[in-house]
Design a protein around this motif. Sequence first.
Motif, PDB file in Angstrom:
ATOM      1  N   PHE A  34       0.853  -1.187   0.000  1.00  0.00           N
ATOM      2  CA  PHE A  34       0.000   0.000   0.000  1.00  0.00           C
ATOM      3  C   PHE A  34       0.883   1.229   0.000  1.00  0.00           C
ATOM      4  O   PHE A  34       2.057   1.190   0.378  1.00  0.00           O
ATOM      5  CB  PHE A  34      -0.920   0.011   1.227  1.00  0.00           C
ATOM      6  N   ASP A  35       0.324   2.348  -0.436  1.00  0.00           N
ATOM      7  CA  ASP A  35       0.962   3.657  -0.359  1.00  0.00           C
ATOM      8  C   ASP A  35       0.173   4.536   0.603  1.00  0.00           C
ATOM      9  O   ASP A  35      -1.060   4.407   0.697  1.00  0.00           O
ATOM     10  CB  ASP A  35       1.006   4.339  -1.726  1.00  0.00           C
ATOM     11  N   LEU A  36       0.854   5.413   1.284  1.00  0.00           N
ATOM     12  CA  LEU A  36       0.183   6.446   2.085  1.00  0.00           C
ATOM     13  C   LEU A  36       0.236   7.760   1.311  1.00  0.00           C
ATOM     14  O   LEU A  36       0.703   8.793   1.811  1.00  0.00           O
ATOM     15  CB  LEU A  36       0.856   6.579   3.452  1.00  0.00           C
ATOM     16  N   ASP A  37      -0.269   7.732   0.084  1.00  0.00           N
ATOM     17  CA  ASP A  37      -0.113   8.870  -0.819  1.00  0.00           C
ATOM     18  C   ASP A  37      -1.052  10.027  -0.506  1.00  0.00           C
ATOM     19  O   ASP A  37      -0.922  11.103  -1.090  1.00  0.00           O
ATOM     20  CB  ASP A  37      -0.290   8.421  -2.272  1.00  0.00           C
ATOM     21  N   GLN A  38      -1.995   9.831   0.424  1.00  0.00           N
ATOM     22  CA  GLN A  38      -2.879  10.917   0.838  1.00  0.00           C
ATOM     23  C   GLN A  38      -2.397  11.591   2.114  1.00  0.00           C
ATOM     24  O   GLN A  38      -3.070  12.489   2.622  1.00  0.00           O
ATOM     25  CB  GLN A  38      -4.305  10.378   1.053  1.00  0.00           C
ATOM     26  N   LEU A  39      -1.247  11.158   2.619  1.00  0.00           N
ATOM     27  CA  LEU A  39      -0.686  11.715   3.847  1.00  0.00           C
ATOM     28  C   LEU A  39       0.684  12.328   3.558  1.00  0.00           C
ATOM     29  O   LEU A  39       1.321  11.980   2.556  1.00  0.00           O
ATOM     30  CB  LEU A  39      -0.547  10.625   4.908  1.00  0.00           C
ATOM     31  N   PRO A  40       1.168  13.207   4.422  1.00  0.00           N
ATOM     32  CA  PRO A  40       2.525  13.759   4.241  1.00  0.00           C
ATOM     33  C   PRO A  40       3.573  12.649   4.212  1.00  0.00           C
ATOM     34  O   PRO A  40       3.385  11.570   4.792  1.00  0.00           O
ATOM     35  CB  PRO A  40       2.690  14.672   5.459  1.00  0.00           C
ATOM     36  N   ASP A  41       4.699  12.920   3.583  1.00  0.00           N
ATOM     37  CA  ASP A  41       5.740  11.914   3.388  1.00  0.00           C
ATOM     38  C   ASP A  41       6.284  11.360   4.689  1.00  0.00           C
ATOM     39  O   ASP A  41       6.755  10.215   4.735  1.00  0.00           O
ATOM     40  CB  ASP A  41       6.895  12.502   2.574  1.00  0.00           C
ATOM     41  N   ASN A  42       6.250  12.139   5.761  1.00  0.00           N
ATOM     42  CA  ASN A  42       6.831  11.656   7.016  1.00  0.00           C
ATOM     43  C   ASN A  42       6.068  10.466   7.585  1.00  0.00           C
ATOM     44  O   ASN A  42       6.619   9.692   8.368  1.00  0.00           O
ATOM     45  CB  ASN A  42       6.898  12.791   8.045  1.00  0.00           C
ATOM     46  N   TYR A  43       4.806  10.283   7.181  1.00  0.00           N
ATOM     47  CA  TYR A  43       4.061   9.105   7.626  1.00  0.00           C
ATOM     48  C   TYR A  43       4.654   7.839   7.010  1.00  0.00           C
ATOM     49  O   TYR A  43       4.874   6.836   7.701  1.00  0.00           O
ATOM     50  CB  TYR A  43       2.582   9.233   7.258  1.00  0.00           C
ATOM     51  N   THR A  44       4.907   7.869   5.717  1.00  0.00           N
ATOM     52  CA  THR A  44       5.530   6.725   5.057  1.00  0.00           C
ATOM     53  C   THR A  44       6.896   6.448   5.651  1.00  0.00           C
ATOM     54  O   THR A  44       7.264   5.289   5.891  1.00  0.00           O
ATOM     55  CB  THR A  44       5.652   6.976   3.543  1.00  0.00           C
ATOM     56  N   ALA A  45       7.651   7.502   5.920  1.00  0.00           N
ATOM     57  CA  ALA A  45       8.999   7.340   6.459  1.00  0.00           C
ATOM     58  C   ALA A  45       8.995   6.689   7.835  1.00  0.00           C
ATOM     59  O   ALA A  45       9.979   6.054   8.230  1.00  0.00           O
ATOM     60  CB  ALA A  45       9.693   8.699   6.527  1.00  0.00           C
ATOM     61  N   ALA A  46       7.882   6.813   8.562  1.00  0.00           N
ATOM     62  CA  ALA A  46       7.814   6.290   9.925  1.00  0.00           C
ATOM     63  C   ALA A  46       7.440   4.813   9.987  1.00  0.00           C
ATOM     64  O   ALA A  46       7.497   4.207  11.066  1.00  0.00           O
ATOM     65  CB  ALA A  46       6.814   7.109  10.744  1.00  0.00           C
ATOM     66  N   LEU A  47       7.054   4.223   8.853  1.00  0.00           N
ATOM     67  CA  LEU A  47       6.623   2.829   8.858  1.00  0.00           C
ATOM     68  C   LEU A  47       7.813   1.889   8.692  1.00  0.00           C
ATOM     69  O   LEU A  47       8.712   2.144   7.900  1.00  0.00           O
ATOM     70  CB  LEU A  47       5.625   2.572   7.728  1.00  0.00           C
TER      71      LEU A  47
END
Length: 381
Positions: A225-238
Amino acid sequence: MMWKASLVMAMAIPLASAALADYALHTVLDNAAPIFGSYKKVTGGKSEWMKKYHDNTLLVHMNIPGTHDSATGSYNQATQDALRGITDLNQVVVPVPEALTCQDVNFINMLDMGIRAFDLRYAFDPTNTTLIFYHAQALLSEKASVNDVLFGFYKWLDDHPSETIFLSFQYQGSTALYAENNAAVQLELFNTLTSPAARHYFKQTKDELGTLGDARGKITLMRRFDLDQLPDNYTAALPGLHFSPNLWNDNGAAIDLVYNSDKNLTAYIEDYYQPLTPTGSSAVENIRWKYNATTENIHKATTQHPNSLFWTWASSNNIVNNPPDWPRIMALGNGTHYTPAGGVNQQLVPFLKKQKGKRVGIVMFDFFEQPSNLVDTLLDL
Protein backbone atom coordinates in the motif's frame (compact mmCIF):
# COMPACT_ATOMS: atom_id res chain seq x y z
CA MET A 1 -2.79 -5.54 62.46
CA MET A 2 -3.37 -2.50 60.30
CA TRP A 3 -0.15 -3.19 58.40
CA LYS A 4 -1.42 -6.63 57.42
CA ALA A 5 -4.57 -5.16 55.93
CA SER A 6 -2.53 -2.58 54.04
CA LEU A 7 -0.24 -5.33 52.70
CA VAL A 8 -3.21 -7.36 51.51
CA MET A 9 -4.62 -4.30 49.74
CA ALA A 10 -1.25 -3.49 48.13
CA MET A 11 -0.92 -7.03 46.85
CA ALA A 12 -4.47 -6.99 45.52
CA ILE A 13 -3.88 -3.97 43.28
CA PRO A 14 -1.42 -5.62 40.84
CA LEU A 15 -3.42 -8.84 40.95
CA ALA A 16 -6.56 -6.93 40.03
CA SER A 17 -4.70 -5.09 37.25
CA ALA A 18 -3.43 -8.39 35.83
CA ALA A 19 -6.94 -9.83 35.91
CA LEU A 20 -8.32 -6.76 34.16
CA ALA A 21 -5.64 -7.06 31.44
CA ASP A 22 -6.61 -10.71 30.97
CA TYR A 23 -10.27 -9.74 30.64
CA ALA A 24 -9.41 -7.02 28.14
CA LEU A 25 -7.31 -9.39 26.01
CA HIS A 26 -10.06 -12.02 26.15
CA THR A 27 -12.56 -9.44 24.86
CA VAL A 28 -10.27 -8.40 22.01
CA LEU A 29 -9.58 -12.02 21.01
CA ASP A 30 -13.31 -12.77 21.15
CA ASN A 31 -13.95 -9.88 18.76
CA ALA A 32 -11.20 -11.19 16.47
CA ALA A 33 -12.54 -14.77 16.47
CA PRO A 34 -14.62 -14.58 13.24
CA ILE A 35 -11.34 -14.11 11.34
CA PHE A 36 -8.60 -15.24 13.71
CA GLY A 37 -10.49 -18.17 15.23
CA SER A 38 -11.01 -19.05 18.89
CA TYR A 39 -7.65 -18.72 20.56
CA LYS A 40 -6.03 -21.86 21.88
CA LYS A 41 -2.43 -22.60 22.72
CA VAL A 42 -0.81 -25.42 20.75
CA THR A 43 2.90 -26.14 20.99
CA GLY A 44 5.27 -28.46 19.18
CA GLY A 45 5.17 -29.76 15.63
CA LYS A 46 4.45 -27.28 12.87
CA SER A 47 3.41 -24.61 15.39
CA GLU A 48 7.12 -24.26 16.20
CA TRP A 49 8.86 -25.47 13.06
CA MET A 50 11.33 -22.57 13.04
CA LYS A 51 13.02 -23.93 16.17
CA LYS A 52 15.19 -26.19 14.02
CA TYR A 53 16.83 -23.20 12.25
CA HIS A 54 19.84 -21.32 13.60
CA ASP A 55 19.45 -17.68 14.59
CA ASN A 56 21.91 -16.60 11.89
CA THR A 57 19.73 -18.02 9.08
CA LEU A 58 18.87 -15.27 6.62
CA LEU A 59 15.12 -14.84 6.10
CA VAL A 60 15.66 -14.65 2.32
CA HIS A 61 17.16 -18.15 2.50
CA MET A 62 14.11 -19.70 4.17
CA ASN A 63 11.11 -21.51 2.69
CA ILE A 64 7.97 -19.87 4.05
CA PRO A 65 4.44 -21.20 3.44
CA GLY A 66 1.74 -18.54 3.20
CA THR A 67 -1.91 -18.03 2.27
CA HIS A 68 -3.56 -15.79 -0.31
CA ASP A 69 -6.63 -13.81 0.77
CA SER A 70 -6.06 -15.31 4.17
CA ALA A 71 -9.18 -13.88 5.85
CA THR A 72 -11.71 -15.63 3.58
CA GLY A 73 -11.77 -18.86 5.61
CA SER A 74 -15.24 -18.27 7.06
CA TYR A 75 -16.76 -16.39 4.13
CA ASN A 76 -19.95 -17.75 2.57
CA GLN A 77 -23.26 -16.47 1.29
CA ALA A 78 -24.75 -16.52 4.77
CA THR A 79 -21.95 -14.23 5.98
CA GLN A 80 -22.73 -11.71 3.27
CA ASP A 81 -26.51 -11.97 3.57
CA ALA A 82 -26.37 -11.40 7.33
CA LEU A 83 -24.81 -8.00 6.75
CA ARG A 84 -27.38 -6.71 4.30
CA GLY A 85 -28.97 -3.46 5.43
CA ILE A 86 -25.82 -2.17 7.13
CA THR A 87 -23.78 -2.00 3.94
CA ASP A 88 -24.38 -0.71 0.47
CA LEU A 89 -24.97 -4.22 -0.86
CA ASN A 90 -28.22 -3.29 -2.56
CA GLN A 91 -26.18 -1.09 -4.90
CA VAL A 92 -23.10 -3.32 -5.22
CA VAL A 93 -23.12 -6.55 -7.18
CA VAL A 94 -21.25 -9.09 -5.06
CA PRO A 95 -19.96 -12.17 -6.90
CA VAL A 96 -21.04 -15.60 -5.73
CA PRO A 97 -19.08 -16.91 -2.72
CA GLU A 98 -17.18 -19.44 -4.86
CA ALA A 99 -15.51 -16.54 -6.66
CA LEU A 100 -14.15 -14.94 -3.48
CA THR A 101 -13.46 -17.82 -1.08
CA CYS A 102 -9.79 -18.86 -1.09
CA GLN A 103 -9.39 -20.60 2.29
CA ASP A 104 -11.23 -23.01 4.57
CA VAL A 105 -9.21 -22.40 7.74
CA ASN A 106 -8.96 -19.51 10.22
CA PHE A 107 -5.73 -17.79 11.26
CA ILE A 108 -5.03 -19.66 14.51
CA ASN A 109 -5.25 -22.99 12.70
CA MET A 110 -3.10 -21.68 9.84
CA LEU A 111 -0.41 -20.67 12.31
CA ASP A 112 -0.48 -24.01 14.10
CA MET A 113 -0.37 -25.81 10.73
CA GLY A 114 2.84 -24.02 9.76
CA ILE A 115 1.65 -20.97 7.79
CA ARG A 116 3.82 -17.91 8.42
CA ALA A 117 2.87 -15.43 5.66
CA PHE A 118 -0.60 -13.86 5.49
CA ASP A 119 -2.27 -11.80 2.75
CA LEU A 120 -4.55 -9.24 4.44
CA ARG A 121 -6.97 -6.99 2.51
CA TYR A 122 -8.45 -4.07 4.43
CA ALA A 123 -10.92 -1.20 4.07
CA PHE A 124 -13.28 0.76 6.29
CA ASP A 125 -16.33 -0.91 7.81
CA PRO A 126 -19.84 0.23 6.80
CA THR A 127 -19.58 3.23 9.15
CA ASN A 128 -16.32 4.38 7.52
CA THR A 129 -14.53 4.44 10.88
CA THR A 130 -12.94 1.02 11.57
CA LEU A 131 -10.61 -1.08 9.44
CA ILE A 132 -11.93 -4.56 8.73
CA PHE A 133 -11.19 -7.31 6.21
CA TYR A 134 -12.52 -7.63 2.68
CA HIS A 135 -11.93 -9.63 -0.46
CA ALA A 136 -13.11 -7.39 -3.29
CA GLN A 137 -16.77 -6.69 -2.46
CA ALA A 138 -16.93 -9.47 0.14
CA LEU A 139 -17.25 -8.10 3.67
CA LEU A 140 -15.59 -10.90 5.64
CA SER A 141 -16.63 -9.85 9.14
CA GLU A 142 -18.04 -6.65 10.60
CA LYS A 143 -16.96 -7.65 14.12
CA ALA A 144 -13.30 -8.58 13.62
CA SER A 145 -11.30 -5.39 13.13
CA VAL A 146 -7.75 -5.32 11.80
CA ASN A 147 -6.52 -4.12 15.19
CA ASP A 148 -8.30 -6.92 17.07
CA VAL A 149 -6.88 -9.57 14.74
CA LEU A 150 -3.38 -8.16 15.17
CA PHE A 151 -3.69 -8.83 18.90
CA GLY A 152 -4.35 -12.46 17.99
CA PHE A 153 -1.00 -12.53 16.20
CA TYR A 154 0.67 -10.76 19.13
CA LYS A 155 -0.69 -13.30 21.61
CA TRP A 156 0.34 -16.20 19.37
CA LEU A 157 3.90 -14.87 19.12
CA ASP A 158 4.06 -14.55 22.91
CA ASP A 159 3.22 -18.26 23.07
CA HIS A 160 5.61 -19.15 20.19
CA PRO A 161 8.70 -16.95 20.60
CA SER A 162 10.76 -19.12 18.22
CA GLU A 163 8.59 -18.13 15.26
CA THR A 164 8.29 -15.10 13.00
CA ILE A 165 5.37 -13.94 10.83
CA PHE A 166 5.06 -11.98 7.58
CA LEU A 167 1.92 -9.83 7.19
CA SER A 168 1.13 -8.36 3.77
CA PHE A 169 -1.37 -5.47 3.84
CA GLN A 170 -3.24 -4.29 0.75
CA TYR A 171 -6.18 -1.90 0.38
CA GLN A 172 -9.29 -3.56 -1.06
CA GLY A 173 -12.41 -1.76 -2.26
CA SER A 174 -15.34 -2.29 0.08
CA THR A 175 -19.11 -2.29 0.15
CA ALA A 176 -19.27 0.69 2.51
CA LEU A 177 -21.13 3.66 1.08
CA TYR A 178 -18.73 6.20 -0.48
CA ALA A 179 -15.73 4.03 0.50
CA GLU A 180 -12.39 4.97 -0.96
CA ASN A 181 -8.70 4.74 -0.15
CA ASN A 182 -8.67 8.25 1.30
CA ALA A 183 -6.61 10.03 3.96
CA ALA A 184 -8.89 8.80 6.74
CA VAL A 185 -8.33 5.14 5.79
CA GLN A 186 -4.61 5.65 5.45
CA LEU A 187 -4.33 7.48 8.77
CA GLU A 188 -6.25 4.73 10.55
CA LEU A 189 -3.94 2.11 9.07
CA PHE A 190 -0.89 4.15 10.04
CA ASN A 191 -2.15 4.50 13.63
CA THR A 192 -2.84 0.77 13.82
CA LEU A 193 0.63 -0.14 12.58
CA THR A 194 2.44 2.35 14.81
CA SER A 195 0.56 1.85 18.08
CA PRO A 196 2.66 0.96 21.16
CA ALA A 197 1.68 -2.71 20.77
CA ALA A 198 2.51 -2.69 17.06
CA ARG A 199 5.89 -1.05 17.68
CA HIS A 200 6.68 -3.86 20.10
CA TYR A 201 5.65 -6.75 17.86
CA PHE A 202 6.43 -5.46 14.36
CA LYS A 203 10.11 -5.68 13.48
CA GLN A 204 11.16 -2.04 13.26
CA THR A 205 13.85 -2.42 10.59
CA LYS A 206 13.10 -0.83 7.24
CA ASP A 207 13.57 -1.87 3.60
CA GLU A 208 15.53 -5.06 4.20
CA LEU A 209 15.23 -8.50 5.74
CA GLY A 210 17.73 -9.73 8.28
CA THR A 211 18.20 -12.96 10.20
CA LEU A 212 15.70 -15.27 11.78
CA GLY A 213 17.25 -14.58 15.17
CA ASP A 214 16.44 -10.88 14.87
CA ALA A 215 12.90 -11.67 13.73
CA ARG A 216 11.87 -14.32 16.25
CA GLY A 217 8.75 -13.28 18.12
CA LYS A 218 8.22 -10.44 15.63
CA ILE A 219 6.18 -9.57 12.53
CA THR A 220 7.68 -8.34 9.28
CA LEU A 221 5.38 -5.83 7.59
CA MET A 222 5.00 -6.28 3.81
CA ARG A 223 3.51 -2.95 2.69
CA ARG A 224 1.48 -3.46 -0.49
CA PHE A 225 0.00 0.00 0.00
CA ASP A 226 0.96 3.66 -0.36
CA LEU A 227 0.18 6.45 2.08
CA ASP A 228 -0.11 8.87 -0.82
CA GLN A 229 -2.88 10.92 0.84
CA LEU A 230 -0.69 11.71 3.85
CA PRO A 231 2.52 13.76 4.24
CA ASP A 232 5.74 11.91 3.39
CA ASN A 233 6.83 11.66 7.02
CA TYR A 234 4.06 9.11 7.63
CA THR A 235 5.53 6.73 5.06
CA ALA A 236 9.00 7.34 6.46
CA ALA A 237 7.81 6.29 9.93
CA LEU A 238 6.62 2.83 8.86
CA PRO A 239 8.84 -0.24 9.22
CA GLY A 240 9.03 -3.21 6.88
CA LEU A 241 9.31 -3.64 3.13
CA HIS A 242 7.43 -1.39 0.71
CA PHE A 243 5.90 -2.98 -2.39
CA SER A 244 4.07 -0.04 -3.95
CA PRO A 245 0.93 -1.10 -5.85
CA ASN A 246 2.12 1.22 -8.62
CA LEU A 247 5.12 -1.07 -9.14
CA TRP A 248 3.34 -4.39 -8.65
CA ASN A 249 2.39 -5.33 -12.22
CA ASP A 250 -1.20 -6.54 -12.31
CA ASN A 251 -1.40 -10.25 -13.12
CA GLY A 252 2.36 -10.33 -13.51
CA ALA A 253 4.10 -13.65 -14.11
CA ALA A 254 7.56 -12.14 -13.52
CA ILE A 255 7.66 -8.98 -11.40
CA ASP A 256 11.06 -7.54 -10.47
CA LEU A 257 10.29 -5.00 -7.75
CA VAL A 258 13.03 -2.93 -6.14
CA TYR A 259 12.12 -2.33 -2.50
CA ASN A 260 15.43 -0.77 -1.43
CA SER A 261 16.95 1.47 -4.06
CA ASP A 262 19.96 2.43 -1.91
CA LYS A 263 21.12 -1.18 -1.69
CA ASN A 264 19.40 -2.28 -4.93
CA LEU A 265 17.41 -4.96 -3.12
CA THR A 266 14.90 -6.59 -5.46
CA ALA A 267 12.01 -8.97 -4.88
CA TYR A 268 11.26 -11.48 -7.62
CA ILE A 269 7.53 -12.02 -7.61
CA GLU A 270 5.05 -14.18 -9.49
CA ASP A 271 1.41 -13.10 -9.12
CA TYR A 272 -0.15 -14.49 -12.30
CA TYR A 273 -3.55 -14.84 -10.63
CA GLN A 274 -5.67 -15.17 -13.78
CA PRO A 275 -4.41 -17.24 -16.70
CA LEU A 276 -4.90 -15.32 -19.94
CA THR A 277 -6.27 -18.31 -21.80
CA PRO A 278 -9.01 -17.91 -24.44
CA THR A 279 -12.58 -17.84 -23.09
CA GLY A 280 -13.91 -21.36 -22.93
CA SER A 281 -10.56 -22.94 -22.08
CA SER A 282 -10.74 -26.07 -20.01
CA ALA A 283 -9.91 -26.20 -16.31
CA VAL A 284 -6.93 -28.40 -17.19
CA GLU A 285 -5.55 -25.68 -19.49
CA ASN A 286 -6.04 -22.91 -16.94
CA ILE A 287 -4.45 -24.97 -14.16
CA ARG A 288 -1.49 -25.80 -16.40
CA TRP A 289 -0.89 -22.15 -17.34
CA LYS A 290 -0.89 -21.15 -13.67
CA TYR A 291 1.27 -24.12 -12.67
CA ASN A 292 3.83 -23.20 -15.32
CA ALA A 293 4.09 -19.58 -14.08
CA THR A 294 4.38 -20.72 -10.46
CA THR A 295 7.05 -23.33 -11.06
CA GLU A 296 9.03 -20.96 -13.28
CA ASN A 297 9.40 -18.47 -10.42
CA ILE A 298 10.24 -21.22 -7.94
CA HIS A 299 12.84 -22.58 -10.36
CA LYS A 300 14.39 -19.09 -10.53
CA ALA A 301 14.49 -19.02 -6.74
CA THR A 302 16.51 -22.23 -6.71
CA THR A 303 19.00 -21.11 -9.38
CA GLN A 304 19.26 -17.30 -9.37
CA HIS A 305 19.81 -14.34 -7.02
CA PRO A 306 20.62 -16.43 -3.93
CA ASN A 307 20.46 -13.47 -1.53
CA SER A 308 17.27 -11.90 -2.90
CA LEU A 309 13.66 -12.26 -1.83
CA PHE A 310 11.46 -14.57 -3.90
CA TRP A 311 7.70 -14.35 -3.41
CA THR A 312 5.56 -16.78 -5.39
CA TRP A 313 1.76 -16.80 -5.44
CA ALA A 314 0.41 -20.27 -6.26
CA SER A 315 -3.13 -18.86 -5.97
CA SER A 316 -5.34 -18.12 -8.96
CA ASN A 317 -8.80 -18.06 -10.52
CA ASN A 318 -10.36 -17.61 -13.91
CA ILE A 319 -13.83 -16.43 -12.97
CA VAL A 320 -14.30 -14.71 -16.34
CA ASN A 321 -13.94 -18.03 -18.10
CA ASN A 322 -17.01 -19.86 -19.37
CA PRO A 323 -17.61 -21.90 -17.28
CA PRO A 324 -15.73 -20.06 -14.52
CA ASP A 325 -12.77 -21.66 -12.79
CA TRP A 326 -13.15 -20.68 -9.14
CA PRO A 327 -10.11 -20.44 -6.83
CA ARG A 328 -10.94 -23.88 -5.43
CA ILE A 329 -10.95 -25.45 -8.91
CA MET A 330 -7.63 -23.84 -9.79
CA ALA A 331 -6.05 -24.97 -6.51
CA LEU A 332 -7.58 -28.42 -6.19
CA GLY A 333 -9.20 -29.36 -9.50
CA ASN A 334 -12.92 -29.94 -9.83
CA GLY A 335 -12.92 -33.44 -8.38
CA THR A 336 -13.85 -35.16 -11.63
CA HIS A 337 -12.11 -36.93 -14.49
CA TYR A 338 -11.95 -33.53 -16.24
CA THR A 339 -9.01 -32.60 -13.97
CA PRO A 340 -7.31 -35.99 -13.48
CA ALA A 341 -4.09 -34.51 -12.08
CA GLY A 342 -5.94 -32.27 -9.61
CA GLY A 343 -5.19 -28.57 -9.30
CA VAL A 344 -2.07 -26.47 -8.82
CA ASN A 345 -1.64 -27.68 -5.23
CA GLN A 346 -1.56 -31.38 -6.08
CA GLN A 347 0.74 -30.83 -9.03
CA LEU A 348 3.17 -28.75 -6.96
CA VAL A 349 3.89 -31.58 -4.52
CA PRO A 350 6.03 -33.73 -6.86
CA PHE A 351 7.68 -30.59 -8.25
CA LEU A 352 8.61 -29.37 -4.77
CA LYS A 353 9.96 -32.77 -3.78
CA LYS A 354 12.52 -32.41 -6.58
CA GLN A 355 13.77 -29.17 -4.99
CA LYS A 356 15.13 -30.95 -1.92
CA GLY A 357 17.82 -28.89 -0.23
CA LYS A 358 17.02 -25.73 -2.19
CA ARG A 359 15.63 -22.29 -1.32
CA VAL A 360 12.21 -21.55 -2.84
CA GLY A 361 11.24 -18.49 -0.76
CA ILE A 362 7.75 -17.43 0.27
CA VAL A 363 4.96 -19.39 -1.44
CA MET A 364 1.32 -18.31 -1.04
CA PHE A 365 -1.42 -20.93 -1.44
CA ASP A 366 -5.18 -21.17 -1.75
CA PHE A 367 -6.71 -24.01 0.31
CA PHE A 368 -3.21 -24.86 1.56
CA GLU A 369 -4.35 -27.81 3.67
CA GLN A 370 -5.07 -29.86 0.55
CA PRO A 371 -3.35 -32.13 -0.25
CA SER A 372 -2.33 -32.83 3.31
CA ASN A 373 1.38 -33.12 2.47
CA LEU A 374 1.69 -29.79 0.61
CA VAL A 375 3.00 -27.66 3.51
CA ASP A 376 5.03 -30.60 4.87
CA THR A 377 6.73 -30.94 1.52
CA LEU A 378 7.66 -27.25 1.46
CA LEU A 379 8.96 -27.33 5.02
CA ASP A 380 10.98 -30.52 4.42
CA LEU A 381 13.00 -29.10 1.53
